[in-house]
Structures are given as C-alpha cells and as structure tokens.
Design a protein around this motif. Sequence first.
Motif, PDB file in Angstrom:
ATOM      1  N   LYS A  51       1.284  -1.016   0.120  1.00 40.87           N
ATOM      2  CA  LYS A  51       0.229   0.025   0.089  1.00 40.87           C
ATOM      3  C   LYS A  51       1.314   1.002   0.316  1.00 40.87           C
ATOM      4  N   VAL A  52       2.164   1.387   0.751  1.00 37.38           N
ATOM      5  CA  VAL A  52       2.893   2.535   1.485  1.00 37.38           C
ATOM      6  C   VAL A  52       3.365   2.626  -0.330  1.00 37.38           C
ATOM      7  N   LEU A  53       3.835   1.291  -0.594  1.00 37.41           N
ATOM      8  CA  LEU A  53       4.084   1.677  -1.965  1.00 37.41           C
ATOM      9  C   LEU A  53       3.868   1.914  -3.528  1.00 37.41           C
ATOM     10  N   ALA A  54       2.372   1.313  -3.204  1.00 33.69           N
ATOM     11  CA  ALA A  54       2.292   1.974  -5.001  1.00 33.69           C
ATOM     12  C   ALA A  54       1.708   3.417  -3.863  1.00 33.69           C
ATOM     13  N   ALA A  55       1.347   4.563  -2.622  1.00 37.76           N
ATOM     14  CA  ALA A  55       1.394   5.761  -2.606  1.00 37.76           C
ATOM     15  C   ALA A  55       2.610   5.598  -3.537  1.00 37.76           C
ATOM     16  N   VAL A  56       3.816   5.792  -3.041  1.00 39.58           N
ATOM     17  CA  VAL A  56       4.750   6.831  -3.006  1.00 39.58           C
ATOM     18  C   VAL A  56       5.161   6.733  -4.190  1.00 39.58           C
ATOM     19  N   LYS A  57       4.807   5.143  -5.444  1.00 36.78           N
ATOM     20  CA  LYS A  57       4.837   5.769  -6.712  1.00 36.78           C
ATOM     21  C   LYS A  57       3.758   6.010  -7.737  1.00 36.78           C
ATOM     22  N   SER A  58       2.512   6.700  -6.929  1.00 35.91           N
ATOM     23  CA  SER A  58       1.282   7.743  -7.908  1.00 35.91           C
ATOM     24  C   SER A  58       1.804   9.277  -7.368  1.00 35.91           C
ATOM     25  N   HIS A  59       2.566   9.152  -5.550  1.00 32.72           N
ATOM     26  CA  HIS A  59       2.454  10.392  -5.191  1.00 32.72           C
ATOM     27  C   HIS A  59       3.777  10.878  -5.178  1.00 32.72           C
ATOM     28  N   PRO A  60       4.630  10.518  -5.715  1.00 34.39           N
ATOM     29  CA  PRO A  60       6.529  11.392  -5.529  1.00 34.39           C
ATOM     30  C   PRO A  60       6.311  12.322  -4.266  1.00 34.39           C
ATOM     31  N   GLY A  61       7.154  12.215  -3.410  1.00 35.29           N
ATOM     32  CA  GLY A  61       7.492  13.568  -2.604  1.00 35.29           C
ATOM     33  C   GLY A  61       7.011  14.056  -1.654  1.00 35.29           C
ATOM     34  N   CYS A  62       5.714  12.914  -1.261  1.00 35.11           N
ATOM     35  CA  CYS A  62       4.813  13.076  -0.081  1.00 35.11           C
ATOM     36  C   CYS A  62       5.529  12.152   1.235  1.00 35.11           C
ATOM     37  N   THR A  63       5.610  13.154   2.132  1.00 40.00           N
ATOM     38  CA  THR A  63       6.035  12.979   3.490  1.00 40.00           C
ATOM     39  C   THR A  63       5.436  11.448   4.356  1.00 40.00           C
ATOM     40  N   SER A  64       5.622  10.959   5.423  1.00 40.85           N
ATOM     41  CA  SER A  64       5.433   9.585   5.638  1.00 40.85           C
ATOM     42  C   SER A  64       3.819  10.156   6.260  1.00 40.85           C
ATOM     43  N   ALA A  65       3.817  11.214   6.074  1.00 41.77           N
ATOM     44  CA  ALA A  65       2.291  11.271   7.798  1.00 41.77           C
ATOM     45  C   ALA A  65       1.010  11.349   6.498  1.00 41.77           C
ATOM     46  N   GLU A  66       1.606  11.948   4.840  1.00 40.45           N
ATOM     47  CA  GLU A  66       0.280  12.057   3.780  1.00 40.45           C
ATOM     48  C   GLU A  66       0.259  10.416   2.899  1.00 40.45           C
ATOM     49  N   LEU A  67       1.885  10.193   2.632  1.00 41.46           N
ATOM     50  CA  LEU A  67       1.458   8.651   2.738  1.00 41.46           C
ATOM     51  C   LEU A  67       0.856   7.791   3.099  1.00 41.46           C
ATOM     52  N   ALA A  68       0.506   8.144   4.820  1.00 41.68           N
ATOM     53  CA  ALA A  68      -0.218   7.664   5.390  1.00 41.68           C
ATOM     54  C   ALA A  68      -1.757   6.956   5.289  1.00 41.68           C
ATOM     55  N   GLN A  69      -1.873   8.428   5.021  1.00 37.04           N
ATOM     56  CA  GLN A  69      -3.454   9.253   4.157  1.00 37.04           C
ATOM     57  C   GLN A  69      -3.701   8.214   3.631  1.00 37.04           C
ATOM     58  N   LEU A  70      -2.560   8.521   2.972  1.00 33.91           N
ATOM     59  CA  LEU A  70      -3.312   7.587   0.794  1.00 33.91           C
ATOM     60  C   LEU A  70      -3.046   7.087   1.211  1.00 33.91           C
ATOM     61  N   SER A  71      -2.533   6.214   2.030  1.00 35.80           N
ATOM     62  CA  SER A  71      -3.005   4.276   1.912  1.00 35.80           C
ATOM     63  C   SER A  71      -3.708   3.782   3.443  1.00 35.80           C
ATOM     64  N   GLY A  72      -4.431   4.667   4.640  1.00 34.45           N
ATOM     65  CA  GLY A  72      -5.618   4.383   4.985  1.00 34.45           C
ATOM     66  C   GLY A  72      -4.383   4.029   6.207  1.00 34.45           C
ATOM     67  N   LEU A  73      -2.851   3.655   6.469  1.00 31.35           N
ATOM     68  CA  LEU A  73      -2.431   3.347   7.461  1.00 31.35           C
ATOM     69  C   LEU A  73      -2.437   4.520   8.874  1.00 31.35           C
ATOM     70  N   GLU A  74      -2.156   4.321   9.300  1.00 30.56           N
ATOM     71  CA  GLU A  74      -1.147   5.067  10.782  1.00 30.56           C
ATOM     72  C   GLU A  74      -0.066   5.544   9.758  1.00 30.56           C
ATOM     73  N   ARG A  75       0.513   6.433  10.803  1.00 37.77           N
ATOM     74  CA  ARG A  75       1.455   7.147  10.226  1.00 37.77           C
ATOM     75  C   ARG A  75       2.771   6.179  11.158  1.00 37.77           C
ATOM     76  N   HIS A  76       2.593   6.110  12.258  1.00 40.44           N
ATOM     77  CA  HIS A  76       4.207   4.952  12.201  1.00 40.44           C
ATOM     78  C   HIS A  76       4.169   3.730  11.216  1.00 40.44           C
ATOM     79  N   ALA A  77       3.030   3.039  10.887  1.00 42.06           N
ATOM     80  CA  ALA A  77       2.482   1.948  10.076  1.00 42.06           C
ATOM     81  C   ALA A  77       3.177   2.601   8.842  1.00 42.06           C
TER      82      ALA A  77
END
Length: 112
Positions: A51-77
Amino acid sequence: MPRNSYTGNSNSIGPLFDDPERMARSYDPGTSHEAAAQHVRSGMAATQAAKVLAAVKSHPGCTSAELAQLSGLERHAAARRLSDLRRNGLVIRGSRKACSATGARGVSWRPT
C-alpha cells in the motif's frame, strides 16, 4: 487527501517481507521479535508495504504522514514500512518539505 486510495498488491512485494529477523533489530527485546514474526505470518507487513509503495509511486515527494493518509494506514505503520522499503532499495528519501497532514516539515519519499 483521501484515505484508503491505494490498495497495493502484496503478491509482488511479499518475498521482501517474509523474514521476521529483518523486521526487528538484533538488540530489540524478545517481544519485538515475536510481534515481527506475527506481522510477517499474518501477511500484514507485505500488505502494508504494498500500500505504501503504491502511494509513493503515485504521489512521489510525499511525507510519511501524507502517505499514511493516502494508504489508509497509521503514520507510524507507514513510517516503518518506508524504512523497510528503503532497506530493500524500493524507495529513497527526498528533500524536507512542509507536510500537509501535520503542518510540520518532514522528509519526502520517492520510488527508486
């Protein structure tokens, strides 16, 4: 940013996350190693990483918190899976930027 936008495919990433010894540091307590083993057995580590890798590929340049929102995960995960993905050579750290999720400056992430 919408939550749960990216599901990812854990089938393609699973082999990178099938060793619980890579999920916990050698000096971590035994409970951390037990938790890592359960995370691997359940397939959760591979699913989260996909999930995180898909979000990184679709939205390069995001922070972990932004990627967490995109992937539906908690920020720490998301942050833990980003470290795993980095160790496996699938993502790299980018520049620091203002994070739209937290308002603080954070490290951005990009696919390799």
